[in-house]
Design an enzyme around this catalytic site. Sequence first.
Site, PDB file in Angstrom:
ATOM      1  CE  LYS A 205      14.324  -4.876   9.733  1.00 49.30           C
ATOM      2  NZ  LYS A 205      13.589  -3.664   9.876  1.00 49.30           N
ATOM      3  CD  GLU A 212       7.351  -4.947   9.621  1.00 50.37           C
ATOM      4  OE1 GLU A 212       8.447  -5.501   9.785  1.00 50.37           O
ATOM      5  OE2 GLU A 212       7.101  -3.801  10.056  1.00 50.37           O
TER       6      GLU A 212
HETATM    7  C1  6PG Z   1      11.428  -5.080  12.367  1.00 54.82           C
HETATM    8  C2  6PG Z   1      10.436  -4.012  12.086  1.00 54.82           C
HETATM    9  C3  6PG Z   1      10.881  -2.720  12.579  1.00 54.82           C
HETATM   10  C4  6PG Z   1       9.704  -1.836  12.548  1.00 54.82           C
HETATM   11  C5  6PG Z   1       9.734  -0.734  11.650  1.00 54.82           C
HETATM   12  C6  6PG Z   1       8.481  -0.488  10.866  1.00 54.82           C
HETATM   13  O1  6PG Z   1      11.766  -5.728  11.405  1.00 54.82           O
HETATM   14  O2  6PG Z   1      11.798  -5.249  13.519  1.00 54.82           O
HETATM   15  O3  6PG Z   1      10.201  -3.911  10.715  1.00 54.82           O
HETATM   16  O4  6PG Z   1      11.983  -2.325  11.821  1.00 54.82           O
HETATM   17  O5  6PG Z   1       8.634  -2.101  13.272  1.00 54.82           O
HETATM   18  O6  6PG Z   1      10.108   0.303  12.480  1.00 54.82           O
HETATM   19  O7  6PG Z   1       7.876   0.584  11.353  1.00 54.82           O
HETATM   20  P1  6PG Z   1       6.835   1.535  10.666  1.00 54.82           P
HETATM   21  O8  6PG Z   1       5.579   0.741  10.563  1.00 54.82           O
HETATM   22  O9  6PG Z   1       6.733   2.621  11.674  1.00 54.82           O
HETATM   23  O10 6PG Z   1       7.370   2.009   9.380  1.00 54.82           O
END
Ligand code: 6PG
Length: 492
Positions: A205, A212
Amino acid sequence: MCAWLCAVKSRERPNTLNFVDHWETMDIGLIGLATMGRNLALNMLERGVSVAGFDIDPDCRHRCTRDSRFASAAFSLHESLDAFIATLNPPRLLILLIKAGQPVDQILSQLIPKLNPGDVILDGGNSHFTDTIRRARELSHHGIRFLGAGISGGAQGARHGPAIMLGGHPVPHALEHLLQTISARFDTHPCLVHLDGDGAGHFVKMIHNGIEYADMQLLAESQFLLQHLIGLDYPGQAAVFNLWNQGALSSYLTATTARILDKTDPETGLPALEIIHDEADHKGTGQWAAQIALELGVSAPNIMQAVDARLLSKMQPERHLLRQPWRSPILANTTAEEKEWMIPALAGVLLAARITAFAQGFKIFDAASQRFNWHLDKGAIAACWRRGCILQGILPERIRQAYATEPDLVHLLLDPVLGQHVAQGFDRGRNLLAFALNRKLPVAGLITALSFFDALRQHPLWTRIIAAQRDCFGAHGFVRSDRNQRVSWDWS
Ligand code: 6PG
């Protein structure tokens, strides 16, 4: 190597207790009823799963009592941890959906004396994988199985089906069944991947989030170019992202970007982007992904750059001061003829850069498998990411196919189909990036991906001079390529 990595490596798997028969049916409790927790509870209720809920925050509990969807015999809400535990018959399955870090340790220390051997705790938050390994070990001494799962998809994913990355063995049948029931589906396949090794779910993850960050940055820079190089207004930009979302760039994040560009502020009627403060926060998972890439010695420059871009965005005083003497006027004086080739060129560069960022992330899995003896199945991870998670879209399915065709693929860019997209996208689009540079438009993410690819296919690189410099001032030696022999010279 940093201390915590050494610690992970030397750890054996915690004692596995022989409770498997015991685990056919389990009473399910959910701790943490903020947005994610409430949505996951609704997901479970909708799929006929009974669940007890608890949150230390009365406000979160009140939100449940005020919401008629929780008025079901299958849901019970508890004001104290004692009442919550008492309502569940052992063996219990407790799911934690709370803030990562100290809150997890705090609730565990309260839970341990109240639980029975054979109970199972699943941490569904964004915990650091080394914490999960530590907690699994500590709880095993109490006969409690502690598992970590990365749950992706945000609030909507939790509500309608997230992608779930579960780490650790053994896993109760009841839990496996529950996760299959509540996860997203790609065709009929549950978007659930089960990875061997405590902490492996949270590790995967974390890398998901690193990619991401990289993909968000690439999309953001593409929007920036559509606006400041190509000169499209917001509806025009939204139309381009919507169009891209019909083809090879189709993904949840592409669609999200289009949605943002279509949105206006209900109060002022201004486009959403015009009223959003120009800096980006982060909660740490991308930073952890960048850190582990460094610790494992894997080149993942787009993940690093994306974390760095968020840090840079927060340099408000410096940004303000540097704008005074050096402000670069943004002039989108592109001709209609230029626009015609620039938009498809940008689509190609974005796709090439997106594939490159995924390839960097998947390479980290190889290094982690080796370091932690995990055997992470990259095809299965890609399959899990096809729906439900933030990275869902066409690309994870293409990656799954790449590993199905060649399970021992050394690097994703060596897959003929993906490699072709990357080579073509960058070669046709580099002129566009040259335009951006000439107009002083910062697009470090796109250029980082391009340079990563160019460097991998260039020989020799600039590396020989670095090797020589090290020997020259530090007597570190270098390898003679003609004899494959390590030597050190007197350079005086
Ligand atoms: C997910 C997201 C979720 C999220 C994180 C990232 O997979 O559902 O990755 O975990 O949006 O919180 O957030 P930041 O950008 O605040 O680090």
